[in-house]
Design an enzyme around this catalytic site. Structure first.
Site, PDB file in Angstrom:
ATOM      1  N   ASP A  96       0.866  -1.183   0.000  1.00 44.39           N
ATOM      2  CA  ASP A  96       0.000   0.000   0.000  1.00 44.39           C
ATOM      3  C   ASP A  96       0.901   1.232   0.000  1.00 44.39           C
ATOM      4  O   ASP A  96       1.506   1.571   1.030  1.00 44.39           O
ATOM      5  CB  ASP A  96      -0.908  -0.004   1.230  1.00 44.39           C
ATOM      6  CG  ASP A  96      -2.078  -0.969   1.085  1.00 44.39           C
ATOM      7  OD1 ASP A  96      -2.008  -1.856   0.201  1.00 44.39           O
ATOM      8  OD2 ASP A  96      -3.041  -0.855   1.857  1.00 44.39           O
ATOM      9  N   LYS A 157      -6.739   3.275  -3.319  1.00 41.80           N
ATOM     10  CA  LYS A 157      -7.132   3.258  -1.909  1.00 41.80           C
ATOM     11  C   LYS A 157      -7.510   4.668  -1.475  1.00 41.80           C
ATOM     12  O   LYS A 157      -6.791   5.622  -1.744  1.00 41.80           O
ATOM     13  CB  LYS A 157      -5.976   2.712  -1.066  1.00 41.80           C
ATOM     14  CG  LYS A 157      -6.243   2.639   0.435  1.00 41.80           C
ATOM     15  CD  LYS A 157      -5.067   1.974   1.130  1.00 41.80           C
ATOM     16  CE  LYS A 157      -5.193   2.027   2.650  1.00 41.80           C
ATOM     17  NZ  LYS A 157      -4.051   1.371   3.324  1.00 41.80           N
ATOM     18  N   LYS A 185     -10.013   0.097  -2.659  1.00 39.94           N
ATOM     19  CA  LYS A 185      -9.897  -0.192  -1.237  1.00 39.94           C
ATOM     20  C   LYS A 185     -10.379   1.008  -0.431  1.00 39.94           C
ATOM     21  O   LYS A 185      -9.828   2.101  -0.535  1.00 39.94           O
ATOM     22  CB  LYS A 185      -8.448  -0.534  -0.855  1.00 39.94           C
ATOM     23  CG  LYS A 185      -8.272  -0.820   0.645  1.00 39.94           C
ATOM     24  CD  LYS A 185      -6.863  -1.290   0.952  1.00 39.94           C
ATOM     25  CE  LYS A 185      -6.639  -1.459   2.452  1.00 39.94           C
ATOM     26  NZ  LYS A 185      -5.293  -1.971   2.775  1.00 39.94           N
TER      27      LYS A 185
END
Length: 224
Positions: A96, A157, A185
């Site tokens: 991430d 994300k 996400k």
């Protein structure tokens, strides 16, 4: 909403966040055990804990996700690349990566693209680009999405959770802008199963939360 809650299995969508900077080894091991118990796809933690988590989850269902440049995204590209490569060497299968918002604010798409593409190419692992949407204008979000898609990321994300949590509106926006080319996400501030389901129904394909076990217990209560 109770019908939706009973119909959706959250477990395969939850990245179990273990991101307290003061976490002890005992707490991390317990978090990994919880992730395996519920079948969460990953535990998400700092690079310094990747080797421990990979050892705990060896042969288990859950994998290891490392945060890179977390939470500000303001380290140099060379540092992010090294951090990502080392995390993969230690057992991370997902990354991430916090984008460089300074470059985004300046419209420097080339630098953003180069940084993300290098990490994607060098690691060969699943990369989720963290946008921090609450800090961005609509044109900046559009630019960030375009750059991330062109760089080869697999997920967009919403946020780190440090500057505001995920919203249904943000998820819908990313779903529309990405045209279903990548996963989405939703991360930050997910406290209830109902909230998690709303995000999934809006288009989230992964959920980042430290409350995964609590959400699963809420669902279990509904089944009784």
């Amino acid at each position: 909403m109770s019908t939706a809650l009973e119909a959706v299995d959250l477990a395969p969508l939850i990245d179990h966040a273990l991101l307290d900077p003061a976490s002890t080894e005992e707490q991390l091991r317990a978090g990994c055990a919880e992730a395996d118990r519920y079948g969460f796809p990953t535990v998400c933690l700092y690079p310094m804990h990747v080797r421990l988590a990979a050892d705990c989850l060896s042969g288990k269902r859950s994998q290891v996700c490392a945060v890179i440049g977390f939470p500000a995204g303001a380290t140099t590209s060379a540092v992010k690349l090294y951090e990502a490569q080392e995390a993969v060497e230690h057992g991370a299968t997902e990354l991430d990566v916090v984008i460089n918002r300074s470059w985004l604010k300046q419209g420097n798409a080339e630098a953003m693209h180069r940084e993300l593409a290098e990490i994607c190419d060098a690691t060969g692992q699943t990369v989720k680009a963290i946008l921090e949407m609450s800090c961005l204008t609509p044109p900046e979000i559009q630019m960030a999405v375009d750059v991330c898609l062109n760089a080869g990321v697999q997920f967009l994300k919403t946020s780190t959770g440090w500057f505001g949590g995920a919203t249904v509106e943000q998820v819908r926006q990313l779903k529309a802008l990405s045209k279903n080319q990548v996963g989405i996400k939703a991360s930050g501030g997910i406290r209830t199963a109902e909230q998690a389901i709303e995000l999934v129904m809006a288009g989230a394909t992964r959920l980042g939360t430290s409350r995964g076990p609590e959400l699963m217990r809420q669902l279990e209560e509904l089944d009784r």
